[in-house]
Design a protein around this motif. Structure first.
Motif, short mmCIF file in Angstrom:
data_model
loop_
_atom_site.label_atom_id
_atom_site.label_comp_id
_atom_site.label_asym_id
_atom_site.label_seq_id
_atom_site.Cartn_x
_atom_site.Cartn_y
_atom_site.Cartn_z
N UNK A 185 62.07 20.64 32.20
CA UNK A 185 61.81 19.23 31.98
C UNK A 185 62.64 18.45 32.98
N UNK A 186 61.97 17.80 33.94
CA UNK A 186 62.65 16.99 34.94
C UNK A 186 62.40 15.51 34.68
N UNK A 187 62.94 14.70 35.57
CA UNK A 187 62.78 13.26 35.42
C UNK A 187 61.33 12.85 35.60
N UNK A 188 60.62 13.48 36.52
CA UNK A 188 59.24 13.08 36.83
C UNK A 188 58.20 14.10 36.38
N UNK A 189 58.56 15.34 36.19
CA UNK A 189 57.57 16.37 35.84
C UNK A 189 58.07 17.27 34.73
N UNK A 190 57.10 17.89 34.06
CA UNK A 190 57.37 18.91 33.05
C UNK A 190 56.56 20.15 33.44
N UNK A 191 57.19 21.31 33.44
CA UNK A 191 56.51 22.54 33.84
C UNK A 191 56.23 23.41 32.62
N UNK A 192 54.99 23.90 32.56
CA UNK A 192 54.55 24.74 31.46
C UNK A 192 54.07 26.07 32.03
N UNK A 193 54.63 27.17 31.52
CA UNK A 193 54.13 28.49 31.90
C UNK A 193 53.04 28.88 30.91
N UNK A 194 51.79 28.87 31.38
CA UNK A 194 50.67 29.19 30.51
C UNK A 194 50.68 30.68 30.16
N UNK A 195 49.89 31.03 29.16
CA UNK A 195 49.87 32.42 28.71
C UNK A 195 49.19 33.35 29.70
N UNK A 196 48.48 32.78 30.68
CA UNK A 196 47.94 33.62 31.76
C UNK A 196 48.90 33.66 32.95
N UNK A 197 50.15 33.19 32.72
CA UNK A 197 51.24 33.22 33.71
C UNK A 197 51.03 32.27 34.88
N UNK A 198 50.10 31.33 34.74
CA UNK A 198 50.02 30.24 35.71
C UNK A 198 50.99 29.13 35.29
N UNK A 199 51.32 28.27 36.24
CA UNK A 199 52.24 27.16 35.98
C UNK A 199 51.48 25.85 36.05
N UNK A 200 51.60 25.05 35.01
CA UNK A 200 50.99 23.71 34.99
C UNK A 200 52.09 22.66 35.07
N UNK A 201 51.94 21.70 35.99
CA UNK A 201 52.90 20.62 36.14
C UNK A 201 52.30 19.34 35.57
N UNK A 202 53.04 18.72 34.65
CA UNK A 202 52.57 17.53 33.95
C UNK A 202 53.53 16.38 34.23
N UNK A 203 53.03 15.19 34.60
CA UNK A 203 53.92 14.04 34.74
C UNK A 203 54.63 13.74 33.41
N UNK A 204 55.92 13.50 33.46
CA UNK A 204 56.68 13.29 32.23
C UNK A 204 56.17 12.10 31.44
N UNK A 205 55.76 11.04 32.14
CA UNK A 205 55.31 9.86 31.40
C UNK A 205 53.98 10.10 30.68
N UNK A 206 53.25 11.18 31.04
CA UNK A 206 52.01 11.50 30.33
C UNK A 206 52.28 11.96 28.90
N UNK A 207 53.50 12.44 28.65
CA UNK A 207 53.85 12.86 27.30
C UNK A 207 53.88 11.68 26.34
N UNK A 208 54.08 10.47 26.90
CA UNK A 208 54.12 9.28 26.06
C UNK A 208 52.76 8.60 26.02
#
Length: 419
Positions: free
Chosen positions: A231-254
């Protein structure tokens, strides 16, 4: 706005106005001698500081149990500090050595001052990184967005450092500079839009405990379905169950919705909620002569016997004509099947009996009558959960034939040809 621009050009003019390049050859020779002596002294100070700080801290780190001093070494805190002390000495000696060179004293003194500010920032940031790495080794902080906090502090430090550097170069007070920069604040906000939004989102995420590192989240908009790894200031990284990485803008969580599975992980069971479709025309009353066969199903024996007594008592009391099955109270194959599934689930070892456990009939549809299983497995691990659910429905699908019921499925091409 024009007044602010005039002030900035005034500082630049004032900066170059102080330079005087009219000097003699003898003065330059003396300057070179002084610089050579200063270089030698500064180098000796640097060697002493490097030995005392770098080597000394390494020795101390080997003898202590805490990992914090090891992290200070890995982040080169002592190395930066060993450079700072010689620079401070240079800053103090420059006015003496360049006494006859006012213009060069101004340039060199300010450059050294700028370097001292930068070096101080690097020292503070290296200490903050060491604190971050140390907190990540503690179980109580491993799921906290420490990187976001560090990035916020670093941004504030760099802004403060930039203001200090500009004020030192142009010899103006920081208060005046801050007031002048207020005129271009709209441009700053535009440039750092994502950073500002990310900062606000990080504060809300942390304050409301929405997401922690290690949480399993699902966010369909970004195709994220896995564990949060950063969890960073601008992005959040998710390791999917297929071992790919998804990057999500932090403000999208709100601004957008997402699903956090932490509640399920921390609960006593994982929900199983699945249904099968029963053909409506396969549901019928049970004839008296069929009950003997159903009595042989051990999970239903006691239920059928008690139910028979209740039904006979009710029908005799009300003088029900049983020449038609529809009259009075009766057992149905669908009702017996629901009771059988309930008993089966109550005896299944992979379910948590302290949580909701039921087999219910849902609203009839054009495809049939949904019969839903609603219960909780006591093992929440993905592979074991899937095995438990599949094992239950394997049995249900195989048992349905014993109740003369049919499952709805769309006709296949083969079936159409045969028809």
């Amino acid at each position: 706005m024009f007044e602010k621009t005039e002030k900035i050009f005034g500082w630049v003019y004032k900066f170059f106005e102080k330079f005087d390049f009219n000097t003699t050859v003898e003065s330059y020779i003396g300057l070179l001698v002084n610089i050579a002596l200063l270089s030698g002294i500064v180098y000796l100070i640097y060697l002493v500081c490097r030995f005392v700080l770098v080597t000394g801290m390494a020795i101390v780190a080997q003898k202590t149990r805490t990992k914090f001093d090891d992290l200070l070494i890995s982040n080169e805190t002592a190395k930066y500090m060993s450079h700072l002390i010689p620079l401070i000495y240079i800053y103090k000696v420059v006015p003496v050595i360049l006494d006859d060179f006012n213009s060069w004293e101004t340039i060199f003194g300010r450059l050294v001052g700028v370097y001292i500010v930068l070096l101080t920032l690097w020292i503070v940031i290296s200490i903050l990184k060491a604190i971050r790495d140390y907190l990540k080794t503690k179980p109580e902080y491993m799921d906290k967005p420490i990187d976001s906090y560090l990035q916020v502090i670093m941004i504030l430090l760099w802004i403060l450092g930039a203001i200090t550097i500009v004020a030192k170069i142009f010899d103006v007070s920081t208060d005046t500079l801050v007031k002048t920069l207020g005129a271009v604040s709209a441009l700053v906000i535009l440039i750092f839009r994502d950073t500002i939004l990310g900062f606000v989102a990080s504060v809300q995420v942390s304050a409301n405990d929405l997401i922690r590192i290690g949480d399993w989240i699902t966010m369909d908009k970004f195709g994220a379905d896995g564990d949060v790894i950063e969890i960073n200031l601008t992005t959040l990284k998710v390791r999917n169950f297929d071992h790919t990485i998804t990057t999500i803008p932090t403000y999208s969580l709100i601004s957008d919705s997402f699903r956090n599975w932490r509640g399920m992980i921390n609960s006593d069971g994982r929900r199983i909620k699945r249904h099968i479709l029963i053909k409506a025309n396969s549901i019928r009353f049970i004839r008296e002569e069929e009950l003997e066969d159903f009595n042989r199903i051990q999970l239903l024996t006691n239920y059928i016997q008690k139910k028979q007594v209740d039904i006979k008592r009710h029908n005799n009391l009300h003088e029900i004509d049983k020449s038609l099955s529809i009259n009075g109270r009766n057992l149905t194959n669908f009702g017996l099947f629901r009771k059988y599934i309930t008993k089966y689930l109550e005896n299944y070892p992979g379910l948590n009996k302290d949580m909701i456990l039921l087999c219910r009939q849902l609203q009839p549809t054009q495809y049939g009558i949904p019969l839903e299983i609603y219960c909780f497995s006591n093992d929440k691990r993905f592979e074991n959960y899937e095995y438990i659910m599949s094992d239950i429905f394997d049995h249900i699908l195989a048992a349905i034939i014993y109740f003369d019921l049919e499952i709805f499925e769309l006709p296949a091409g083969k079936n159409n040809l045969e028809g």
